[in-house]
Enzyme design. Structure first.
Site, PDB file in Angstrom:
ATOM      1  N   CYS A   1       0.795  -1.103  -0.016  1.00 21.59           N
ATOM      2  CA  CYS A   1       0.086   0.068   0.040  1.00 21.59           C
ATOM      3  C   CYS A   1       0.916   1.231   0.282  1.00 21.59           C
ATOM      4  O   CYS A   1       0.538   2.310  -0.420  1.00 21.59           O
ATOM      5  CB  CYS A   1      -0.979   0.011   1.360  1.00 21.59           C
TER       6      CYS A   1
ATOM      7  N   HIS B   1       0.833   5.041  -1.253  1.00 22.99           N
ATOM      8  CA  HIS B   1       0.355   6.120  -0.421  1.00 22.99           C
ATOM      9  C   HIS B   1       1.475   6.275   0.582  1.00 22.99           C
ATOM     10  O   HIS B   1       1.169   6.863   2.065  1.00 22.99           O
ATOM     11  CB  HIS B   1      -0.750   5.210   0.454  1.00 22.99           C
TER      12      HIS B   1
ATOM     13  N   ARG C   1     -12.683  -0.727  -1.757  1.00 26.52           N
ATOM     14  CA  ARG C   1     -11.591   0.019  -1.961  1.00 26.52           C
ATOM     15  C   ARG C   1     -10.239  -0.847  -1.490  1.00 26.52           C
ATOM     16  O   ARG C   1      -9.285  -1.026  -2.477  1.00 26.52           O
ATOM     17  CB  ARG C   1     -11.362   1.296  -1.063  1.00 26.52           C
TER      18      ARG C   1
ATOM     19  N   CYS D   1      -7.786  -2.153  -4.512  1.00 23.04           N
ATOM     20  CA  CYS D   1      -6.141  -2.075  -4.070  1.00 23.04           C
ATOM     21  C   CYS D   1      -5.203  -3.395  -4.519  1.00 23.04           C
ATOM     22  O   CYS D   1      -4.146  -3.196  -5.046  1.00 23.04           O
ATOM     23  CB  CYS D   1      -5.918  -1.139  -2.825  1.00 23.04           C
TER      24      CYS D   1
END
Lengths: 232, 280
Positions: B190, B194, B237, B241
């Protein structure tokens, strides 16, 4: 409550059957006795977190996809921290060992094919929608993170701009060798980079890498053209 | 007179942080206050979306969810008004911003979706194969109608997932491990997308987990996704992802998915939720 519990127990029993040694009696309370790392692994591999038995495009299953190799482990362990010298040296050494050069030397392929590969984000996705590689060739998705053709406005910025790559660097043997190694396994120069190991992970073939390299280096490639004046 | 006004001003500001005053704000007001406070390319990336927020199609979903919530349904012909989302049976104001949380009746940490399903099965008698429970995605699903309504009751509230129970902390900490865990064909975690502010994938500006004022918008689901023409959930979401990361299918409602949501909610702690949101 009872129905919900029944489904949960049923689910755990199914997992227990497939794993053999796993006990259905493991309660959520035991989570607090595990380290965060051990619990994360448990949630992925033993607590039904992922559809592990699904087939992947490379002929394995999701279990192999989720299983980390040395570089993935070492780089994940950094968490939000920046890389330290020991990790950098360790990851770099693993990366250097992994590099396989093409038979007959590094050559530039067809920049037009390279352009299509640079633009395509297709490939290797599994789960609710699978990418069928028999219907369409997987791409390298370079534009997701890099600027390449200076006249393309939809480029990502996670990686550095590669506009005018060949024009500014030339096409010496050393330069081609460097670019090949970065695409094959970028950790050989940038330990714990976000860039995928396109060669080592078999995302791109040797031939596809030669096309992407042509897109970077060929003087005819849009990557090495001037920025056109905007018509609007 | 002036003295009285000056004296009253700090009082009004203090009262402004209470639940009743905050809920009067529209989601776009919450977003605009954040935009005025910090410099974030992510928060400001779509002027059109901000302009459309007063007419967010998710408001239809909220209205439909409100009706469904109080309607007696399922084999037990019961409404969801006795469902406890952590603040007492039927209490929805500020409940969602304090999830995921530990529920003593199940012994588990649950997010909004798993808790809602638990109530639909136990209180209303639906089974896991009944459409209201089985169909998780799309503005037309009962699941998204109910989630969007319940979440809208936390608009403007600061994210505040409880960490009193050891299981809540264990799930949050495991979620952090999952967030930074690289795997799959592309070696992504992730963090790849991010971990820094102001970066883009193609033309999309990405939110950073380390920038709470922009991260609150990132995790403000349900949100109407303009590109999907549907209201989407947190679970949607997470699934998307992992799919983009070329990792496996994360199972909906699994502890892995809830652990990740626990971590990401904790990362936005104290920042106001934008509910329902509108995203690109």
């Amino acid at each position: 409550m009872t129905k919900h519990k029944h489904i949960l127990t049923h689910g755990l029993a199914a997992i227990a059957l497939t794993l053999g040694t796993y006990s259905a009696a493991v309660s959520a309370e035991d989570y607090t006795k595990m380290t965060p790392k051990a619990l994360a692994e448990h949630l992925i591999f033993k607590a039904g977190g992922f559809k592990l038995d699904e087939a992947t495009q490379e002929g394995t299953t999701v279990t192999e996809r989720q299983t980390q190799d040395g570089i993935q482990k070492a780089c994940s362990a950094l968490g939000s921290k920046t890389i330290d010298g020991d990790t950098a040296a360790k990851v770099n050494a693993m990366a250097r060992k992994s590099i396989v050069k093409p038979d007959g030397g590094i050559k530039l392929g067809d920049w037009k094919k390279g352009q299509a590969l640079a633009r395509s984000g297709f490939g290797f996705r599994v789960g609710h929608r699978d990418d069928d590689h028999s219907k369409r060739e997987p791409g390298g998705n370079c534009y997701a993170c890099h600027q390449l053709d200076p006249n393309e406005i939809a480029f990502g910025t996670l990686g550095p701009s590669l506009a005018a790559y060949g024009k500014t660097r030339g096409t010496s043997e050393a330069m081609l060798n460097y670019a090949y190694e970065v695409i094959y396994n970028p950790h050989s120069y940038f330990p714990c980079t976000y860039m995928p190991r396109f060669g080592h992970n078999k995302v791109l073939t040797q031939e596809q890498i030669s096309h992407v390299m042509a897109y970077l280096f060929d003087p005819e490639s849009p990557v090495n053209q001037e920025l056109k004046p905007q018509s609007w | 007179m002036l003295r009285r006004t000056l004296f009253a001003l700090p009082m009004a500001l203090a009262l402004g942080t209470t639940a009743s005053a905050e809920s009067d704000k529209a989601p776009e007001d919450v977003l605009n206050e954040l935009i005025n406070k910090v410099d974030s390319k992510y928060l400001t990336q779509s002027e059109q979306n901000i302009m459309m927020m007063p007419d967010n199609p998710a408001y239809w979903t909220v209205d439909e969810g409100e009706e469904l919530f109080s309607e007696p349904r399922g084999p037990k012909n019961a409404s969801l008004e006795t469902c406890d989302f952590g603040k007492g049976p039927g209490v929805l104001d500020g409940a969602y911003t304090e999830m995921p949380r530990f529920f003593a009746d199940t012994g588990k940490v649950m997010d909004l979706e798993t808790r809602l399903i638990h109530c639909m099965m136990t209180i209303q008698g639906f089974t896991k194969d009944d459409a209201p429970v089985k169909k998780r995605h799309g503005s037309g699903s009962d699941m998204m109608k109910l989630q969007t309504y319940i979440a809208s009751k936390s608009n403007g509230q600061p994210w505040n997932p409880p960490m009193d129970h050891p299981l809540e902390r264990a799930m949050r900490d495991a979620g952090k491990e999952l967030f930074y865990r690289r795997a799959g064909s592309f070696d992504f975690s992730c963090k790849t997308c991010h971990g820094a502010t102001g970066k883009r994938i193609r033309a999309s500006v990405l939110p950073s987990v380390e920038f709470p004022e922009e991260w609150t918008k990132a995790i403000s689901w349900p949100a109407y996704r303009v590109g999907h023409q549907n209201v989407r959930s947190s679970q949607h979401r997470v699934r998307g992802c992992y799919w983009q990361m070329r990792q496996g299918l994360v199972k909906p409602g699994s502890d892995a998915s809830i652990a990740l949501i626990s971590f990401w909610t904790d990362a936005a702690r104290g920042q106001p939720a934008i509910l329902p949101d509108m995203k690109r």
